[in-house]
Design an enzyme around this catalytic site. Structure first.
Site, PDB file in Angstrom:
ATOM      1  N   ASN A 186      -0.431  55.952  39.150  1.00 21.19           N
ATOM      2  CA  ASN A 186      -0.964  54.529  38.558  1.00 21.19           C
ATOM      3  C   ASN A 186      -2.351  54.464  38.416  1.00 21.19           C
ATOM      4  O   ASN A 186      -3.020  53.403  38.409  1.00 21.19           O
ATOM      5  CB  ASN A 186      -0.228  53.675  39.533  1.00 21.19           C
ATOM      6  CG  ASN A 186      -0.857  53.693  40.804  1.00 21.19           C
ATOM      7  OD1 ASN A 186      -1.570  54.367  41.290  1.00 21.19           O
ATOM      8  ND2 ASN A 186      -0.292  52.725  41.725  1.00 21.19           N
ATOM      9  N   GLU A 223      -5.268  50.712  45.255  1.00 16.43           N
ATOM     10  CA  GLU A 223      -4.176  50.578  44.420  1.00 16.43           C
ATOM     11  C   GLU A 223      -4.825  49.533  42.965  1.00 16.43           C
ATOM     12  O   GLU A 223      -5.814  49.133  43.154  1.00 16.43           O
ATOM     13  CB  GLU A 223      -2.981  49.573  44.992  1.00 16.43           C
ATOM     14  CG  GLU A 223      -2.493  50.580  46.021  1.00 16.43           C
ATOM     15  CD  GLU A 223      -1.402  51.666  45.546  1.00 16.43           C
ATOM     16  OE1 GLU A 223      -1.650  52.205  44.269  1.00 16.43           O
ATOM     17  OE2 GLU A 223      -0.401  52.190  46.204  1.00 16.43           O
TER      18      GLU A 223
END
Ligand code: GLP
Length: 240
Positions: free
Chosen positions: A136, A143
């Site tokens: 991702n 993140e």
């Protein structure tokens, strides 16, 4: 960003190790930033092989790891402390007091993060940072949505990251939900960055890194502003 395309994982690892060894030989007091995960395993194997054959010394080298799970003791085979000892530190002549990894069991995690950044600063910053790339777009455990200027901090892992890392654990439920990671603001201060990307499952992330604009929803895109980034990518990770 400079891209070096290689045929496979073995070649990527060989090339990465060559670059790292070259930098250590140029400056034996270098400060290295290290990564974990599946990607750098063979790079570390190559460093160990070189240490045995050519005696490249790590006696004066300092290392800072990118991240560590919260809640795993260092004796747990899935902790990044255990990983680093197993794959590298126990096989070279590095001073264990000069290997830094965030303490995921610290009583005061916020303080641990603050001290980690301070320590990096004390050593004059990271000279060469090794990075893997999450599917991702995460680097370290930063993140999507992480502010670019963020320093070392506590993160809640995305389910997709926990699922990707579940292969190292017996079961998904054993994968910690939180971690400490060097922040993007910390990583990008490194003087040189080496990104390793291998395998088809990274194709989408690599394509986004190479072709999209800087965007906090894709953490690795912060590297676009850095002047000294080399990506070593396998053929199957490069979208044609
Ligand atoms: N925290 C680690 C990262 O440091 C690593 O670079 C990335 C890719 O992992 P792998 O190399 O196993 O694909 O994700 C993990 O979650």
């Amino acid at each position: 960003m400079k891209v070096i395309q290689v045929n496979n994982y073995e070649e990527m690892s060989k090339k990465a190790a060559e670059i790292i060894i070259n930098r250590i030989q140029a400056d034996n007091k270098i400060t290295l930033g290290l990564a974990t995960g599946g990607t750098p395993v063979q790079t570390y194997e190559r460093l160990v092989e070189d240490f045995r054959k050519n005696h490249t010394s790590y006696k004066q080298v300092t290392t800072f790891n990118l991240d560590e799970y919260i809640g795993l003791p260092i004796t747990d085979p899935n902790s990044y402390h255990f990983y680093m000892n197993k794959h590298l530190f126990h096989h070279i002549d590095i001073d264990p007091n000069e290997t830094f990894i965030p303490n995921g069991l610290a009583e005061n995690l916020e303080e641990e993060c603050r001290l980690y950044d301070e320590k990096i600063k004390e050593y004059g910053g990271i000279d060469l940072q090794l990075l893997g790339l999450g599917e991702n777009g995460h680097i370290g455990f930063n993140e999507p949505g992480t502010p670019f200027e963020q320093k070392t901090h506590v993160v809640t892992l995305e389910e997709s990251t926990r699922t990707a890392n579940a292969r190292f654990f017996n079961d998904l439920s054993e994968v910690p939900t939180k971690a400490i990671t060097m922040g993007l603001g910390t990583i990008v201060k490194s003087k040189e960055i080496l990104v390793l990307v291998s395998g088809e499952e990274k194709r989408h992330a690599l394509s986004q890194l190479l072709h999209s604009d800087k965007d906090e929803d894709f953490p690795a895109s912060i590297l676009k502003t850095h002047e000294n980034v080399t990506i070593i990518a396998t053929e199957d990770a490069i979208m044609k």
